[in-house]
Write a protein that holds these residues in place. Structure first.
Motif, PDB file in Angstrom:
ATOM      1  N   GLU A  21       0.831  -1.210   0.000  1.00 34.00           N
ATOM      2  CA  GLU A  21       0.000   0.000   0.000  1.00 34.00           C
ATOM      3  C   GLU A  21       0.865   1.259   0.000  1.00 34.00           C
ATOM      4  N   ARG A  22       1.945   1.236   0.755  1.00 33.97           N
ATOM      5  CA  ARG A  22       2.852   2.395   0.768  1.00 33.97           C
ATOM      6  C   ARG A  22       3.492   2.583  -0.600  1.00 33.97           C
ATOM      7  N   LEU A  23       3.958   1.476  -1.189  1.00 39.29           N
ATOM      8  CA  LEU A  23       4.565   1.565  -2.515  1.00 39.29           C
ATOM      9  C   LEU A  23       3.563   2.138  -3.514  1.00 39.29           C
ATOM     10  N   ALA A  24       2.329   1.680  -3.438  1.00 34.66           N
ATOM     11  CA  ALA A  24       1.289   2.180  -4.339  1.00 34.66           C
ATOM     12  C   ALA A  24       1.045   3.671  -4.120  1.00 34.66           C
ATOM     13  N   SER A  30      -1.421   1.476  -8.749  1.00 36.32           N
ATOM     14  CA  SER A  30      -2.411   0.882  -7.852  1.00 36.32           C
ATOM     15  C   SER A  30      -1.898  -0.396  -7.199  1.00 36.32           C
ATOM     16  N   VAL A  31      -2.458  -0.695  -6.030  1.00 38.53           N
ATOM     17  CA  VAL A  31      -2.131  -1.932  -5.320  1.00 38.53           C
ATOM     18  C   VAL A  31      -2.443  -3.135  -6.203  1.00 38.53           C
ATOM     19  N   GLN A  32      -3.559  -3.072  -6.917  1.00 44.90           N
ATOM     20  CA  GLN A  32      -3.964  -4.193  -7.759  1.00 44.90           C
ATOM     21  C   GLN A  32      -2.940  -4.467  -8.853  1.00 44.90           C
ATOM     22  N   VAL A  33      -2.436  -3.415  -9.487  1.00 48.77           N
ATOM     23  CA  VAL A  33      -1.429  -3.577 -10.542  1.00 48.77           C
ATOM     24  C   VAL A  33      -0.126  -4.097  -9.949  1.00 48.77           C
ATOM     25  N   LEU A  34       0.327  -3.506  -8.852  1.00 42.20           N
ATOM     26  CA  LEU A  34       1.565  -3.963  -8.224  1.00 42.20           C
ATOM     27  C   LEU A  34       1.463  -5.424  -7.800  1.00 42.20           C
ATOM     28  N   ASN A  35       0.344  -5.799  -7.214  1.00 43.84           N
ATOM     29  CA  ASN A  35       0.147  -7.179  -6.775  1.00 43.84           C
ATOM     30  C   ASN A  35       0.173  -8.140  -7.965  1.00 43.84           C
TER      31      ASN A  35
END
Length: 71
Positions: A21-24, A30-35
């Motif tokens: 979440e911090r990285l996002a 977005s968290v979804q893309v990073l995940n």
């Protein structure tokens, strides 16, 4: 190669104990893309400024994110 990027990203982020979440929040990705990238489910090309933001949040050199040495 994209899977390798996601694996490196997740490994570095976990080693540094930085929540996704911090990285996002600090990169605008977005968290979804990073995940999805970390799990190898999505291929994504990032611009240099976004890669630089990721490196800054992770407190590493950009070369360590993309595993390329810039001469």
């Amino acid at each position: 190669m994209q899977g390798d990027f996601g694996e490196r990203l997740k490994q570095i982020r976990n080693e540094k104990e930085i929540p996704i979440e911090r990285l996002a929040n600090e990169t605008g990705v977005s968290v979804q893309v990073l995940n999805a990238i970390e799990e190898g489910q999505k291929k994504q090309r990032f611009s240099f400024p976004i890669l630089q933001r990721i490196a800054n949040v992770l407190e590493i050199d950009i070369e360590d994110v993309i595993e390329v040495k810039i001469l």
